[in-house]
Design a protein around this motif. Structure first.
Motif, PDB file in Angstrom:
ATOM      1  N   LEU A  41      15.180  -6.460   3.914  1.00  0.00           N
ATOM      2  CA  LEU A  41      14.267  -5.360   3.605  1.00  0.00           C
ATOM      3  C   LEU A  41      14.835  -4.038   4.107  1.00  0.00           C
ATOM      4  CD1 LEU A  41      10.905  -7.112   4.442  1.00  0.00           C
ATOM      5  CD2 LEU A  41      11.927  -6.771   2.196  1.00  0.00           C
ATOM      6  N   ASP A  42      15.447  -4.054   5.266  1.00  0.00           N
ATOM      7  CA  ASP A  42      16.076  -2.853   5.814  1.00  0.00           C
ATOM      8  C   ASP A  42      17.244  -2.412   4.928  1.00  0.00           C
ATOM      9  OD1 ASP A  42      15.995  -0.872   7.811  1.00  0.00           O
ATOM     10  OD2 ASP A  42      17.674  -1.808   8.845  1.00  0.00           O
ATOM     11  N   ASP A  43      18.001  -3.395   4.400  1.00  0.00           N
ATOM     12  CA  ASP A  43      19.118  -3.079   3.503  1.00  0.00           C
ATOM     13  C   ASP A  43      18.653  -2.288   2.284  1.00  0.00           C
ATOM     14  OD1 ASP A  43      20.818  -4.412   5.215  1.00  0.00           O
ATOM     15  OD2 ASP A  43      20.976  -6.207   3.946  1.00  0.00           O
ATOM     16  N   TYR A  44      17.450  -2.592   1.802  1.00  0.00           N
ATOM     17  CA  TYR A  44      16.910  -1.912   0.623  1.00  0.00           C
ATOM     18  C   TYR A  44      15.992  -0.737   0.994  1.00  0.00           C
ATOM     19  CZ  TYR A  44      18.786  -5.399  -2.554  1.00  0.00           C
ATOM     20  OH  TYR A  44      19.634  -6.203  -3.284  1.00  0.00           O
ATOM     21  N   GLY A  45      15.923  -0.406   2.279  1.00  0.00           N
ATOM     22  CA  GLY A  45      15.084   0.709   2.717  1.00  0.00           C
ATOM     23  C   GLY A  45      13.603   0.396   2.645  1.00  0.00           C
ATOM     24  N   LEU A  46      13.250  -0.891   2.786  1.00  0.00           N
ATOM     25  CA  LEU A  46      11.862  -1.302   2.627  1.00  0.00           C
ATOM     26  C   LEU A  46      11.235  -1.809   3.925  1.00  0.00           C
ATOM     27  CD1 LEU A  46      12.238  -3.087  -0.807  1.00  0.00           C
ATOM     28  CD2 LEU A  46      11.396  -0.773  -0.349  1.00  0.00           C
ATOM     29  N   ALA A  47      11.826  -1.429   5.043  1.00  0.00           N
ATOM     30  CA  ALA A  47      11.243  -1.760   6.341  1.00  0.00           C
ATOM     31  C   ALA A  47      10.608  -0.491   6.908  1.00  0.00           C
ATOM     32  CB  ALA A  47      12.316  -2.294   7.286  1.00  0.00           C
ATOM     33  N   HIS A  48       9.393  -0.619   7.421  1.00  0.00           N
ATOM     34  CA  HIS A  48       8.675   0.518   7.991  1.00  0.00           C
ATOM     35  C   HIS A  48       8.584   0.328   9.504  1.00  0.00           C
ATOM     36  CE1 HIS A  48       4.722   2.938   8.428  1.00  0.00           C
ATOM     37  NE2 HIS A  48       5.760   3.720   8.551  1.00  0.00           N
ATOM     38  N   PRO A  49       9.519   0.939  10.246  1.00  0.00           N
ATOM     39  CA  PRO A  49       9.507   0.796  11.705  1.00  0.00           C
ATOM     40  C   PRO A  49       8.186   1.271  12.297  1.00  0.00           C
ATOM     41  CG  PRO A  49      11.538   1.822  10.974  1.00  0.00           C
ATOM     42  CD  PRO A  49      10.611   1.777   9.783  1.00  0.00           C
ATOM     43  N   GLU A  50       7.647   0.473  13.205  1.00  0.00           N
ATOM     44  CA  GLU A  50       6.419   0.803  13.920  1.00  0.00           C
ATOM     45  C   GLU A  50       5.220   0.992  12.998  1.00  0.00           C
ATOM     46  OE1 GLU A  50       7.180   4.038  16.622  1.00  0.00           O
ATOM     47  OE2 GLU A  50       8.960   3.059  17.424  1.00  0.00           O
ATOM     48  N   GLY A  51       5.287   0.396  11.786  1.00  0.00           N
ATOM     49  CA  GLY A  51       4.188   0.552  10.830  1.00  0.00           C
ATOM     50  C   GLY A  51       3.067  -0.440  11.008  1.00  0.00           C
ATOM     51  N   GLY A  52       3.288  -1.471  11.803  1.00  0.00           N
ATOM     52  CA  GLY A  52       2.269  -2.492  12.019  1.00  0.00           C
ATOM     53  C   GLY A  52       1.205  -2.047  13.008  1.00  0.00           C
ATOM     54  N   LEU A  53       0.130  -2.812  13.061  1.00  0.00           N
ATOM     55  CA  LEU A  53      -0.988  -2.480  13.950  1.00  0.00           C
ATOM     56  C   LEU A  53      -0.588  -2.443  15.413  1.00  0.00           C
ATOM     57  CD1 LEU A  53      -3.809  -4.594  12.264  1.00  0.00           C
ATOM     58  CD2 LEU A  53      -3.463  -2.112  12.146  1.00  0.00           C
ATOM     59  N   GLU A  54       0.417  -3.257  15.768  1.00  0.00           N
ATOM     60  CA  GLU A  54       0.864  -3.291  17.158  1.00  0.00           C
ATOM     61  C   GLU A  54       2.225  -2.629  17.338  1.00  0.00           C
ATOM     62  OE1 GLU A  54       0.531  -7.328  18.506  1.00  0.00           O
ATOM     63  OE2 GLU A  54      -1.568  -7.436  17.895  1.00  0.00           O
ATOM     64  N   GLY A  55       2.590  -1.751  16.380  1.00  0.00           N
ATOM     65  CA  GLY A  55       3.842  -1.023  16.476  1.00  0.00           C
ATOM     66  C   GLY A  55       5.062  -1.779  16.001  1.00  0.00           C
ATOM     67  N   GLU A  56       4.841  -2.952  15.407  1.00  0.00           N
ATOM     68  CA  GLU A  56       5.968  -3.734  14.904  1.00  0.00           C
ATOM     69  C   GLU A  56       6.452  -3.189  13.562  1.00  0.00           C
ATOM     70  OE1 GLU A  56       2.339  -5.932  13.254  1.00  0.00           O
ATOM     71  OE2 GLU A  56       2.807  -4.660  14.958  1.00  0.00           O
ATOM     72  N   THR A  57       7.670  -3.556  13.202  1.00  0.00           N
ATOM     73  CA  THR A  57       8.226  -3.189  11.902  1.00  0.00           C
ATOM     74  C   THR A  57       7.598  -4.084  10.838  1.00  0.00           C
ATOM     75  OG1 THR A  57      10.309  -2.499  12.889  1.00  0.00           O
ATOM     76  CG2 THR A  57      10.351  -3.033  10.541  1.00  0.00           C
ATOM     77  N   ILE A  58       7.168  -3.476   9.747  1.00  0.00           N
ATOM     78  CA  ILE A  58       6.569  -4.236   8.647  1.00  0.00           C
ATOM     79  C   ILE A  58       7.290  -3.907   7.349  1.00  0.00           C
ATOM     80  CG2 ILE A  58       4.297  -4.393   9.747  1.00  0.00           C
ATOM     81  CD1 ILE A  58       3.396  -2.110   7.832  1.00  0.00           C
ATOM     82  N   ALA A  59       7.067  -4.733   6.349  1.00  0.00           N
ATOM     83  CA  ALA A  59       7.661  -4.518   5.030  1.00  0.00           C
ATOM     84  C   ALA A  59       6.864  -3.475   4.258  1.00  0.00           C
ATOM     85  CB  ALA A  59       7.679  -5.827   4.258  1.00  0.00           C
ATOM     86  N   ILE A  60       7.557  -2.677   3.464  1.00  0.00           N
ATOM     87  CA  ILE A  60       6.927  -1.744   2.542  1.00  0.00           C
ATOM     88  C   ILE A  60       6.850  -2.463   1.195  1.00  0.00           C
ATOM     89  CG2 ILE A  60       7.133   0.464   1.339  1.00  0.00           C
ATOM     90  CD1 ILE A  60       8.875   1.399   3.744  1.00  0.00           C
ATOM     91  N   PRO A  61       5.656  -2.602   0.615  1.00  0.00           N
ATOM     92  CA  PRO A  61       5.556  -3.262  -0.690  1.00  0.00           C
ATOM     93  C   PRO A  61       6.362  -2.511  -1.747  1.00  0.00           C
ATOM     94  CG  PRO A  61       3.383  -3.040   0.320  1.00  0.00           C
ATOM     95  CD  PRO A  61       4.344  -2.218   1.138  1.00  0.00           C
ATOM     96  N   ALA A  62       7.074  -3.261  -2.568  1.00  0.00           N
ATOM     97  CA  ALA A  62       7.898  -2.636  -3.608  1.00  0.00           C
ATOM     98  C   ALA A  62       8.216  -3.643  -4.690  1.00  0.00           C
ATOM     99  CB  ALA A  62       9.193  -2.108  -3.001  1.00  0.00           C
ATOM    100  N   GLU A  63       8.557  -3.123  -5.840  1.00  0.00           N
ATOM    101  CA  GLU A  63       9.088  -3.919  -6.936  1.00  0.00           C
ATOM    102  C   GLU A  63      10.448  -3.336  -7.270  1.00  0.00           C
ATOM    103  OE1 GLU A  63       4.866  -3.828  -6.706  1.00  0.00           O
ATOM    104  OE2 GLU A  63       5.955  -2.189  -7.640  1.00  0.00           O
ATOM    105  N   LEU A  64      11.447  -4.188  -7.390  1.00  0.00           N
ATOM    106  CA  LEU A  64      12.806  -3.746  -7.701  1.00  0.00           C
ATOM    107  C   LEU A  64      13.339  -4.526  -8.889  1.00  0.00           C
ATOM    108  CD1 LEU A  64      14.339  -4.039  -4.106  1.00  0.00           C
ATOM    109  CD2 LEU A  64      13.379  -1.995  -5.120  1.00  0.00           C
ATOM    110  N   LEU A  65      14.134  -3.869  -9.689  1.00  0.00           N
ATOM    111  CA  LEU A  65      14.958  -4.556 -10.687  1.00  0.00           C
ATOM    112  C   LEU A  65      16.389  -4.406 -10.204  1.00  0.00           C
ATOM    113  CD1 LEU A  65      13.424  -3.378 -14.099  1.00  0.00           C
ATOM    114  CD2 LEU A  65      13.020  -5.515 -12.863  1.00  0.00           C
TER     115      LEU A  65
END
Length: 103
Positions: A41-65
């Protein structure tokens, strides 16, 4: 997608056990991979650092071709957690980037 030489692959930020459970419960007709380490997810720029409720990194929803060479030819990245590309927009992008093969 198969007629165009492609397929669908979902990548979940869940661990493999949770990803398998989701696939089985929902009877998903496509492959579902785990990206629990978030590396892909980080490779595709789809990780959101500190985006989780407890400050954890979460995935950004996306659709890719993604082309067979790994190049992203189209993407929709969510602006909010419920944001998804409309099916007609995805189908138009598939038609544009992966035209149907002749007989």
């Amino acid at each position: 997608m198969r007629a165009r030489g492609g397929g669908i692959l979902a990548i979940a930020a869940d661990d493999m056990e949770d990803a398998r459970r989701l696939r089985d419960e929902e009877e998903l007709p496509f492959r579902l991979l785990s990206a629990a380490g978030l590396t892909v997810l980080d490779d595709y720029g789809l990780a959101h650092p500190e985006g989780g409720l407890e400050g954890e990194t979460i995935a950004i929803p996306a659709e890719l071709l993604v082309a067979q060479d790994g190049t992203v030819v189209w993407q929709h990245v969510a602006g909010r957690i419920t944001d998804r590309a409309p099916p007609e927009r995805i189908l138009a992008a598939i038609e544009e980037h992966f035209p149907a093969r002749g007989p």
